[in-house]
Write a protein that holds these residues in place. Sequence first.
Motif, PDB file in Angstrom:
ATOM      1  N   LYS A  10       1.341   2.753   0.274  1.00 28.19           N
ATOM      2  CA  LYS A  10      -0.102   3.512   0.372  1.00 28.19           C
ATOM      3  C   LYS A  10      -0.645   3.854  -0.917  1.00 28.19           C
ATOM      4  O   LYS A  10       0.063   4.296  -1.729  1.00 28.19           O
ATOM      5  CB  LYS A  10       0.216   4.856   1.280  1.00 28.19           C
ATOM      6  CG  LYS A  10      -1.054   5.606   1.271  1.00 28.19           C
ATOM      7  CD  LYS A  10      -0.692   6.943   1.950  1.00 28.19           C
ATOM      8  CE  LYS A  10      -1.903   8.056   2.268  1.00 28.19           C
ATOM      9  NZ  LYS A  10      -1.620   9.313   2.772  1.00 28.19           N
ATOM     10  N   VAL A  18      -7.184   3.897   0.356  1.00 29.28           N
ATOM     11  CA  VAL A  18      -7.429   2.436  -0.089  1.00 29.28           C
ATOM     12  C   VAL A  18      -6.567   1.537   1.025  1.00 29.28           C
ATOM     13  O   VAL A  18      -7.149   0.575   1.482  1.00 29.28           O
ATOM     14  CB  VAL A  18      -7.505   2.211  -1.329  1.00 29.28           C
ATOM     15  CG1 VAL A  18      -7.964   0.973  -1.582  1.00 29.28           C
ATOM     16  CG2 VAL A  18      -8.385   3.228  -2.109  1.00 29.28           C
ATOM     17  N   LEU A  19      -5.368   1.869   1.019  1.00 35.90           N
ATOM     18  CA  LEU A  19      -3.949   0.807   1.423  1.00 35.90           C
ATOM     19  C   LEU A  19      -3.356   1.936   2.395  1.00 35.90           C
ATOM     20  O   LEU A  19      -2.920   2.919   1.789  1.00 35.90           O
ATOM     21  CB  LEU A  19      -3.430   0.126   0.524  1.00 35.90           C
ATOM     22  CG  LEU A  19      -4.126  -1.118  -0.275  1.00 35.90           C
ATOM     23  CD1 LEU A  19      -3.355  -1.636  -1.466  1.00 35.90           C
ATOM     24  CD2 LEU A  19      -4.519  -2.107   0.963  1.00 35.90           C
ATOM     25  N   GLY A  41      -9.120  -3.466  -0.158  1.00 38.82           N
ATOM     26  CA  GLY A  41      -7.894  -3.000  -0.834  1.00 38.82           C
ATOM     27  C   GLY A  41      -7.084  -4.100  -1.259  1.00 38.82           C
ATOM     28  O   GLY A  41      -5.996  -3.652  -1.855  1.00 38.82           O
ATOM     29  N   GLY A 214      -7.826  -1.520   4.213  1.00 43.51           N
ATOM     30  CA  GLY A 214      -6.988  -0.887   3.807  1.00 43.51           C
ATOM     31  C   GLY A 214      -5.574  -1.159   4.847  1.00 43.51           C
ATOM     32  O   GLY A 214      -4.646  -0.754   4.285  1.00 43.51           O
TER      33      GLY A 214
END
Length: 356
Positions: A10, A18-19, A41, A214
């Motif tokens: 993450k 973003v992810l 992302g 993301g």
Amino acid sequence: MSSILIKDVKKAFGEVVVLSSFNAELSDGEFVTLLGPSGCGKTTMLRMLAGFEKPTEGEIYIGDREVSSTKNFVPPEQRDIGMVFQSYAVWPHMTVFENVAYPLKMKKMHKQEIKTLVEEVLETVHLSQYAQRIPSQLSGGQQQRVALARALVAKPQLLLLDEPLSNLDAKLRDSMRFEIKDIQKQLGITVVYVTHDQMEAMTMSDRVIVINKGIIQQIGPPTEIYRHPANQFVADFVGKINFLEAVSKDKILTLKKSGQQLPYEGPLEGDVVVGIRPENLRFVSIKGDFTGTLFSKFYLGDVNDCRIDLGGEQIRVIAEPSSFDTCKVGDTYQLRVEEFTVFEDSGDDSHTKILT
């Protein structure tokens, strides 16, 4: 060569995620593309692989070595990677040879060893005859090959490419795709490639990781991504497609706007979305699946790009170029549907589960 393992990664910048829950495993010598729209992302993931960003959560392994986690972080210069950016980033005052040799000089390698390695990689990227030229004397494609050679000269475990062809014109970009793939095959190196261009992803990759907002939407070979998209976002982002709202009942799909029907053996009942690639529609002389009126046609040299009015909605048909001379706008035609995909009509196409 090197495998890559990404576990539950993450990345957040403050409150902005973003992810989320990024999980992937890449094999030795594999060419994997991170594909998605701007801001999804993909570049952030590449920067975490390179060591330019730290994951907020999760772990990253290159080979058997943990390079990123909440407890451990290996800096970029110790990860044994090569990286090529969107900009060529070649030194304008140095020759091609000097540009490529630069990272080896930073490692304080012996001059003869540097000469051997640089000559070897310049031969690989077809730049041997330009070794004593400066970048301003090279084309854009040649400058990008210099950047590629510089990334490869130290024989890294992993090559990372961040949209390296986006500054090139269309024809040169097309040829460079094949050159990069040929070099990767020749060296057997593991590659992670970032792009928003689905054509690059389709032509170069062993597998594609499609990302949106993301979140990984689908991982698979290009043929699987294209022919069996996991949801409407993947289907729409990779290639051209017609989406038609329909109702599924008693093994029949009835289009909501036109009332035309398709046989359907899948499990879904009720409101659905039917996805049909334009090349999977064919003009036929006998009774087809759909009947429609030719609304427009465009001759593109290799195809006849048509719009057909089914009665309340239009669909796109990619037909043989020879049909441009025979079909007429305003005439009625029969269409056979050769392949289609049915999606759940959930109202959230980025996370819609595939149903057939």
